[in-house]
Scaffold this motif. Sequence first.
Motif, PDB file in Angstrom:
ATOM      1  N   LYS A   1       0.842  -1.199   0.000  1.00 56.64           N
ATOM      2  CA  LYS A   1       0.000   0.000   0.000  1.00 56.64           C
ATOM      3  C   LYS A   1       0.880   1.254   0.000  1.00 56.64           C
ATOM      4  O   LYS A   1       0.604   2.230  -0.713  1.00 56.64           O
TER       5      LYS A   1
ATOM      6  N   GLU B   1       2.265   1.733  -3.462  1.00 55.58           N
ATOM      7  CA  GLU B   1       1.226   2.207  -4.380  1.00 55.58           C
ATOM      8  C   GLU B   1       0.899   3.676  -4.136  1.00 55.58           C
ATOM      9  O   GLU B   1       0.620   4.424  -5.082  1.00 55.58           O
ATOM     10  N   GLU B   2       0.913   4.099  -2.888  1.00 57.09           N
ATOM     11  CA  GLU B   2       0.659   5.510  -2.579  1.00 57.09           C
ATOM     12  C   GLU B   2       1.737   6.407  -3.186  1.00 57.09           C
ATOM     13  O   GLU B   2       1.443   7.474  -3.728  1.00 57.09           O
TER      14      GLU B   2
ATOM     15  N   LYS C   1       3.586   5.734  -5.842  1.00 59.61           N
ATOM     16  CA  LYS C   1       3.421   5.740  -7.302  1.00 59.61           C
ATOM     17  C   LYS C   1       2.210   6.581  -7.717  1.00 59.61           C
ATOM     18  O   LYS C   1       2.255   7.306  -8.714  1.00 59.61           O
ATOM     19  N   ARG C   2       1.141   6.510  -6.932  1.00 62.77           N
ATOM     20  CA  ARG C   2      -0.070   7.284  -7.241  1.00 62.77           C
ATOM     21  C   ARG C   2       0.211   8.778  -7.211  1.00 62.77           C
ATOM     22  O   ARG C   2      -0.220   9.525  -8.101  1.00 62.77           O
ATOM     23  N   ILE C   3       0.943   9.210  -6.199  1.00 63.77           N
ATOM     24  CA  ILE C   3       1.261  10.639  -6.067  1.00 63.77           C
ATOM     25  C   ILE C   3       2.192  11.077  -7.194  1.00 63.77           C
ATOM     26  O   ILE C   3       2.002  12.138  -7.799  1.00 63.77           O
TER      27      ILE C   3
ATOM     28  N   GLU D   1       2.452  10.048 -10.155  1.00 63.23           N
ATOM     29  CA  GLU D   1       1.770  10.130 -11.443  1.00 63.23           C
ATOM     30  C   GLU D   1       1.060  11.462 -11.649  1.00 63.23           C
ATOM     31  O   GLU D   1       0.661  11.798 -12.765  1.00 63.23           O
ATOM     32  N   LYS D   2       0.912  12.236 -10.595  1.00 65.33           N
ATOM     33  CA  LYS D   2       0.236  13.536 -10.702  1.00 65.33           C
ATOM     34  C   LYS D   2       1.139  14.607 -11.313  1.00 65.33           C
ATOM     35  O   LYS D   2       0.667  15.678 -11.683  1.00 65.33           O
TER      36      LYS D   2
ATOM     37  N   TYR E   1       3.929  14.520  -0.860  1.00 70.08           N
ATOM     38  CA  TYR E   1       4.395  14.526  -2.248  1.00 70.08           C
ATOM     39  C   TYR E   1       5.912  14.682  -2.317  1.00 70.08           C
ATOM     40  O   TYR E   1       6.560  14.119  -3.215  1.00 70.08           O
TER      41      TYR E   1
ATOM     42  N   ASP F   1      10.659   7.678  -4.548  1.00 71.69           N
ATOM     43  CA  ASP F   1      10.417   6.970  -5.803  1.00 71.69           C
ATOM     44  C   ASP F   1      11.660   6.967  -6.687  1.00 71.69           C
ATOM     45  O   ASP F   1      12.002   5.947  -7.293  1.00 71.69           O
TER      46      ASP F   1
END
Length: 507
Positions: free
Chosen positions: A133, A136-137, A139-141, A143-144, A201, A208
């Motif tokens: 999790k 994934e958090e 990677k999700r951030i 991608e913004k 972020y 990342d």
Amino acid sequence: MPRIKEEYDVVIIGSGLGGLLCGYVLAQEGKSVCILEKNAQIGGNLQTFKRDKVKFDSGVHYIGGLEKGQALYPFFKYFNLLDNVEKELLDQDGYDIISFENDEILYPHGQGYDNFVKQLLKYFPHEEEGLRKYCEEIKRICEKFEWYNLDIDYTETDEMSVFGLSAKEVIESCTSNQKLQQVLAGSNLLYAGDGDTSPFYIHALIIDSYIGSAYKLKHSDQISKQLRKDIKKMGGEIFINSEVIKIENSSKLVEHVTLSNGQHVRGKQFISNMHPTQTFRLLNTDGLRKVNVNRMLQLENTTSSFILYIKLKPDTFKFSNYNRYHFIDQDVWSAHNYDSENWVKGLAIFNSRPNNDTSYAHTLTAIAYMNYEDVKKWEDSFNTTLSENERSEEYVRFKKEKAEELINALSKLYPGFSDCIENYYTATPLTQRDYIGAIEGGLYGIKKDYNAPVKSFISANTKLDNLFLTGQNIVLHGVLGVTISAMVTCQFMLGKKYMLDKIKAFV
């Protein structure tokens, strides 16, 4: 050496990484570029120094995201750096190691997301869901952010939507295991982590890039030297020992800058690589909105540090192909909150070796937080290689005491460590202020606060039509952050689509 001309297409104040990258882009576009540096060495945090025939990196110790398909790769290709900078891949099973007082386990941060999870599962076997999790958090951030993902065609981005997330709270939402929470946040000295303010972020973008690939540079000044070489080849000019003491402007435009020797340098456009507060201190602010000026003059900055640079005796200290973040205090978010009796609550440790053929380190750098208040009594003194001034005997004693405290902390980690030391050198918040131009020696410029994200948001585009800002305060600090910041600065001058297309050709 060429002489400074009266006028250029672009005048850049400061030769930190952001200034050099902007100079490269604009010189390549055929513009006449002049970069003005007040110190004897270019590069800002990329600067190095030599003592006893050994070279030390002053600020940049490792970089991430350099493999094809990762964030920094296309930029390093575009800037002719990828094949011209010597680097060594850090340990893939643990590029960073997090450790704690009274805990013998060394907790690794591995490269590659699956490997990152795999390595930590050895110590947290029931936490796979939480670890995945967390990944994934991140990677999700990431991608913004448009400039971070050049392989994605964005019609519009919603970066601002993630600025209000807390790093500490997001990590805690991934796992209830308190030790794992500390381990996941354990390298937060990379952004002067503060549990009450640090946005997620910033954590996500930095971590990342390192999980992607983490490299130790042979020396950080390779980057500035290569950029200088190419800028000059393209016709750009860089002048050291050229301090800008005044920016002459109307309410609409900058007309020229004045150097400490009285010379005026005119430009059609200007870029300041200085801290925004320092930039505004040099401006004529009479015709500018007072609310905007006051905001820029009162920006809060990240905490500073005390740095110990150690030359090791030959063949005495085993080289480790990783960086270490060690905490005496178990809370990794509170290392900057200390008192005089309990100063070293956490430290970052970096070692280097002269070549890959030896298994022994020849230098070690240890960093601990230090507030500017600790050295404020000596703030009226100024000391650089160009303007050497001894501060005072009291200051020398202060540095010696702090160095000994750090050596004692290191000796607990590495028994017999003091016997490995040949010589050591120190840097305080005043050193960072004088050499790097950081206000109060702040590690990473302006402090970002998820509680009030707009308050610390600085646009590269100013209210003056031909003045732009660049550097670590615009998007993010670090090599990757400043590189993207430079692109954002140039997009205001050359066009966003034009700049994006240029870099996308190297993805």
